[in-house]
Enzyme design. Structure first.
Site, PDB file in Angstrom:
ATOM      1  N   LYS A 120       0.835  -1.208   0.000  1.00 11.10           N
ATOM      2  CA  LYS A 120       0.000   0.000   0.000  1.00 11.10           C
ATOM      3  C   LYS A 120       0.870   1.258   0.000  1.00 11.10           C
ATOM      4  O   LYS A 120       0.643   2.175  -0.788  1.00 11.10           O
ATOM      5  CB  LYS A 120      -0.899   0.002   1.245  1.00 11.10           C
ATOM      6  CG  LYS A 120      -1.563   1.341   1.501  1.00 11.10           C
ATOM      7  CD  LYS A 120      -2.334   1.354   2.789  1.00 11.10           C
ATOM      8  CE  LYS A 120      -1.528   1.668   4.020  1.00 11.10           C
ATOM      9  NZ  LYS A 120      -1.334   3.088   4.338  1.00 11.10           N
ATOM     10  N   ARG A 177       1.589  14.250  13.541  1.00 12.25           N
ATOM     11  CA  ARG A 177       2.055  14.062  12.170  1.00 12.25           C
ATOM     12  C   ARG A 177       2.053  15.337  11.323  1.00 12.25           C
ATOM     13  O   ARG A 177       1.311  15.465  10.345  1.00 12.25           O
ATOM     14  CB  ARG A 177       1.247  12.968  11.479  1.00 12.25           C
ATOM     15  CG  ARG A 177       1.322  11.665  12.215  1.00 12.25           C
ATOM     16  CD  ARG A 177       0.572  10.579  11.534  1.00 12.25           C
ATOM     17  NE  ARG A 177       1.360   9.904  10.515  1.00 12.25           N
ATOM     18  CZ  ARG A 177       0.908   8.862   9.819  1.00 12.25           C
ATOM     19  NH1 ARG A 177      -0.302   8.421  10.008  1.00 12.25           N
ATOM     20  NH2 ARG A 177       1.667   8.270   8.937  1.00 12.25           N
ATOM     21  N   VAL A 181       3.580  18.371   8.687  1.00 10.04           N
ATOM     22  CA  VAL A 181       4.202  18.281   7.358  1.00 10.04           C
ATOM     23  C   VAL A 181       5.261  19.378   7.172  1.00 10.04           C
ATOM     24  O   VAL A 181       5.568  19.773   6.063  1.00 10.04           O
ATOM     25  CB  VAL A 181       3.151  18.371   6.221  1.00 10.04           C
ATOM     26  CG1 VAL A 181       2.357  17.081   6.116  1.00 10.04           C
ATOM     27  CG2 VAL A 181       2.235  19.568   6.397  1.00 10.04           C
ATOM     28  N   ILE A 229       8.796   6.387  16.846  1.00  6.30           N
ATOM     29  CA  ILE A 229       8.418   7.154  15.644  1.00  6.30           C
ATOM     30  C   ILE A 229       7.156   7.996  15.884  1.00  6.30           C
ATOM     31  O   ILE A 229       7.109   9.167  15.522  1.00  6.30           O
ATOM     32  CB  ILE A 229       8.176   6.215  14.429  1.00  6.30           C
ATOM     33  CG1 ILE A 229       9.324   5.220  14.265  1.00  6.30           C
ATOM     34  CG2 ILE A 229       7.928   7.023  13.153  1.00  6.30           C
ATOM     35  CD1 ILE A 229      10.610   5.758  13.732  1.00  6.30           C
ATOM     36  N   ARG A 286      -8.491  -0.172   5.042  1.00  7.07           N
ATOM     37  CA  ARG A 286      -7.588   0.813   4.436  1.00  7.07           C
ATOM     38  C   ARG A 286      -6.287   0.159   3.999  1.00  7.07           C
ATOM     39  O   ARG A 286      -5.627   0.672   3.097  1.00  7.07           O
ATOM     40  CB  ARG A 286      -7.241   1.911   5.459  1.00  7.07           C
ATOM     41  CG  ARG A 286      -8.403   2.778   5.837  1.00  7.07           C
ATOM     42  CD  ARG A 286      -7.919   3.902   6.701  1.00  7.07           C
ATOM     43  NE  ARG A 286      -6.732   4.512   6.113  1.00  7.07           N
ATOM     44  CZ  ARG A 286      -5.880   5.280   6.766  1.00  7.07           C
ATOM     45  NH1 ARG A 286      -6.088   5.559   8.029  1.00  7.07           N
ATOM     46  NH2 ARG A 286      -4.831   5.790   6.166  1.00  7.07           N
TER      47      ARG A 286
HETATM   48  C1  UD1 Z   1       4.916   6.600   6.407  1.00  9.08           C
HETATM   49  C2  UD1 Z   1       3.971   5.443   6.255  1.00  9.08           C
HETATM   50  C3  UD1 Z   1       3.482   4.961   7.608  1.00  9.08           C
HETATM   51  C4  UD1 Z   1       4.671   4.661   8.515  1.00  9.08           C
HETATM   52  C5  UD1 Z   1       5.634   5.837   8.575  1.00  9.08           C
HETATM   53  C6  UD1 Z   1       6.906   5.532   9.340  1.00  9.08           C
HETATM   54  C7  UD1 Z   1       2.887   5.857   4.127  1.00  9.08           C
HETATM   55  C8  UD1 Z   1       1.633   6.180   3.418  1.00  9.08           C
HETATM   56  N1  UD1 Z   1       2.836   5.844   5.448  1.00  9.08           N
HETATM   57  O1  UD1 Z   1       4.185   7.647   7.009  1.00  9.08           O
HETATM   58  O2  UD1 Z   1       2.701   3.784   7.403  1.00  9.08           O
HETATM   59  O3  UD1 Z   1       4.196   4.402   9.807  1.00  9.08           O
HETATM   60  O4  UD1 Z   1       6.021   6.217   7.245  1.00  9.08           O
HETATM   61  O5  UD1 Z   1       7.536   4.414   8.807  1.00  9.08           O
HETATM   62  O6  UD1 Z   1       3.901   5.587   3.519  1.00  9.08           O
HETATM   63  N2  UD1 Z   1       7.200  14.250  10.835  1.00  9.08           N
HETATM   64  C9  UD1 Z   1       7.300  15.588  11.179  1.00  9.08           C
HETATM   65  N3  UD1 Z   1       7.264  16.517  10.180  1.00  9.08           N
HETATM   66  C10 UD1 Z   1       7.128  16.181   8.857  1.00  9.08           C
HETATM   67  C11 UD1 Z   1       7.046  14.813   8.516  1.00  9.08           C
HETATM   68  C12 UD1 Z   1       7.083  13.866   9.537  1.00  9.08           C
HETATM   69  O7  UD1 Z   1       7.421  15.929  12.349  1.00  9.08           O
HETATM   70  O8  UD1 Z   1       7.082  17.069   7.999  1.00  9.08           O
HETATM   71  C13 UD1 Z   1       7.274  13.227  11.915  1.00  9.08           C
HETATM   72  C14 UD1 Z   1       6.001  12.393  12.025  1.00  9.08           C
HETATM   73  O9  UD1 Z   1       5.038  13.041  12.822  1.00  9.08           O
HETATM   74  C15 UD1 Z   1       6.540  11.127  12.660  1.00  9.08           C
HETATM   75  C16 UD1 Z   1       7.941  10.984  12.016  1.00  9.08           C
HETATM   76  O10 UD1 Z   1       8.260  12.285  11.547  1.00  9.08           O
HETATM   77  O11 UD1 Z   1       6.666  11.286  14.036  1.00  9.08           O
HETATM   78  C17 UD1 Z   1       8.034  10.001  10.881  1.00  9.08           C
HETATM   79  O12 UD1 Z   1       6.996  10.238   9.977  1.00  9.08           O
HETATM   80  P1  UD1 Z   1       7.121   9.877   8.424  1.00  9.08           P
HETATM   81  O13 UD1 Z   1       8.281   8.984   8.212  1.00  9.08           O
HETATM   82  O14 UD1 Z   1       7.052  11.136   7.648  1.00  9.08           O
HETATM   83  O15 UD1 Z   1       5.783   9.047   8.220  1.00  9.08           O
HETATM   84  P2  UD1 Z   1       4.755   9.124   7.032  1.00  9.08           P
HETATM   85  O16 UD1 Z   1       5.482   9.371   5.744  1.00  9.08           O
HETATM   86  O17 UD1 Z   1       3.628   9.999   7.390  1.00  9.08           O
END
Ligand code: UD1
Length: 419
Positions: free
Chosen positions: A22, A121, A123, A328, A398
């Site tokens: 996915k 989470r 961005v 994480i 999902r």
């Molecule tokens: C992706 C996966 C999810 C997985 C995660 C970690 C997809 C659709 N989802 O989520 O299933 O659990 O990787 O392996 O691929 N963060 C920030 N700022 C940002 C971006 C991230 O603070 O701009 C933080 C997040 O809140 C989290 C950490 O960084 O605590 C890691 O998140 P990230 O690796 O970005 O996860 P996703 O890409 O959302």
């Protein structure tokens, strides 16, 4: 709202096909926005999240056709550069259309993704990277309004911590940018490598994917391509853990052990026998109770956070005490109280859970709180004595394709109950 009724205590035997990942499918689907030509994907799982992204892509002007697990996407013309709240809020991965829209159309208005049960989470890393690449970004009433009147420019991006989504976002934006983009401290997940492979087949120049430094040399135009989505390592790990909880022997067809990272040695340490075969991965349980093993979630190749909940269910009946540390996401132990309702002995202290293995779990009504937590309750219910009723299974839809069918074909007593 659908529920799942499970009568536990039956070992699993046979073959369970592992679907396409996915988390990879969603990103390569977003890559279709980067070209006027057709991107033909195979091994795409039919999941609610995939449908949701298709609805979003459709309103950007992407024509699509699903045939079994083959999906062709064709963005001849981008008809709208706006991604509305209703389509983005339900799934965070939708936010990754921002980069491709900006790269191709030089403007986009994309809703900020909503909060999520497993944590805030944000961005911020995505936005800072796009700004470094020359985007002008304003936040207005929950929307990111972005433009790059002179096109995106290559940039050096050093992430302060590893983010899968932000790494992918920079890749999706950088392939059409002017010049070279270098990502330092990039995520190394297999899905990153899959996205790079797909982009390179489309004519992009991405090197280093799978390592912490990725280099992207922008090109003027991308073309269509054929790409097979890699197998889902989280589904693979979850089914392997189901065998660990119930006993038996499953061949997970299409699965590959090298995608499991640290989860592989951990599962072997619990006592499971795992072997690569021509068909996939054979998983066998030969001892009565598994060994308790501690884990810490980490970015790949560490133990994945997406398998933490399922591992907690597995450890609930292991012989000994296991400590599980989540690094994480800040709120990812919501399955712990639900597992306790089934007789698990778990105490949570901040980001660490201590699981004292019990001899057996008992079936109970429980509530799924997020996607991976739902799967942990399924694993516990398959192992438990008596009947469990799992509420809110829409979370499961999902991310786990044809779950009831796959499990009942292997001997599980599992049934979806409507209403
Ligand atoms: C992706 C996966 C999810 C997985 C995660 C970690 C997809 C659709 N989802 O989520 O299933 O659990 O990787 O392996 O691929 N963060 C920030 N700022 C940002 C971006 C991230 O603070 O701009 C933080 C997040 O809140 C989290 C950490 O960084 O605590 C890691 O998140 P990230 O690796 O970005 O996860 P996703 O890409 O959302």
């Amino acid at each position: 709202m659908d529920r799942l009724a499970i009568i536990g205590g039956r070992p699993l035997f046979g073959e369970a096909p592992i679907s396409g990942a996915k988390n990879s499918a969603l990103k390569v689907m977003a890559a279709s926005l980067l070209t006027e030509e057709t991107l033909a994907l195979t091994n795409v799982p039919r999941l609610a999240d995939v449908d949701m992204l298709l609805r979003l892509l459709e309103q950007h002007g992407v024509a699509h056709e699903f045939n079994g697990s083959s999906l062709s996407l064709s963005a001849k013309e981008i008809t709208s550069t706006e991604a509305p709240y209703d389509l983005v809020r339900k799934m965070r991965a939708s936010f990754n259309v921002l980069g491709p829209l900006l790269a191709r159309e030089r403007q986009a208005k994309v809703s900020l993704p909503g909060g999520c049960a497993i944590g805030a989470r944000p961005v911020d890393l995505h936005l800072k990277a796009l700004i470094a690449m020359g985007a002008e970004i304003e936040l207005d009433e929950g929307y990111v309004i972005a433009s790059a009147p002179n096109g995106l420019k290559g940039a050096g991006i050093s992430f302060p911590f590893v983010s899968v989504g932000a790494t992918e976002h920079v890749m999706l934006a950088g392939v059409l940018a002017d010049g070279e983009t270098i990502i330092n401290n990039a995520a190394r997940e297999p899905e990153i490598v899959d996205l790079a492979d797909c982009l390179n087949k489309m004519g992009a120049k991405v090197s280093g994917a799978g390592h912490s430094k990725i280099t992207i040399t922008g090109v003027d135009k991308l073309s269509g391509a054929d790409h097979e989505v890699l197998p889902d390592r989280i589904e693979t790990g979850a089914y392997a853990m189901a065998v660990g909880a119930t006993g038996g022997e499953l061949t997970l067809t299409g699965a590959k052990s090298d995608l499991l990272g640290a989860a592989l040695p951990v599962l072997i340490e619990t006592g499971l026998e795992i072997e690569d075969t021509d068909k996939g991965l054979r998983v066998r349980k030969t001892q009565n109770r598994l060994n308790a093993v501690g884990i810490i979630t980490q970015p790949f190749p560490g133990f994945p956070t997406d398998l933490q909940a399922q591992f907690m269910a597995l450890m609930a009946t292991a012989d000994g005490v296991s400590t599980i540390k989540e690094t994480i996401f800040e709120n990812r132990f919501m399955h712990a109280p639900e597992l306790s309702r089934m007789g698990a002995n778990i105490s949570v202290n901040g980001q660490t859970a201590t699981v004292r293995g019990v001899e057996r779990l008992r079936g109970a009504p429980v509530m799924a709180t997020d996607l991976r937590a739902s799967m942990s309750l399924i694993i516990a219910a398959l192992a438990a004595e008596g009947q469990s009723m799992i509420n809110r299974v829409y979370h499961l839809d999902r991310g786990f394709e044809r779950l009831e069918e796959k499990l009942s074909n292997c001997g599980a007593l599992i049934e979806r109950v409507g209403g």
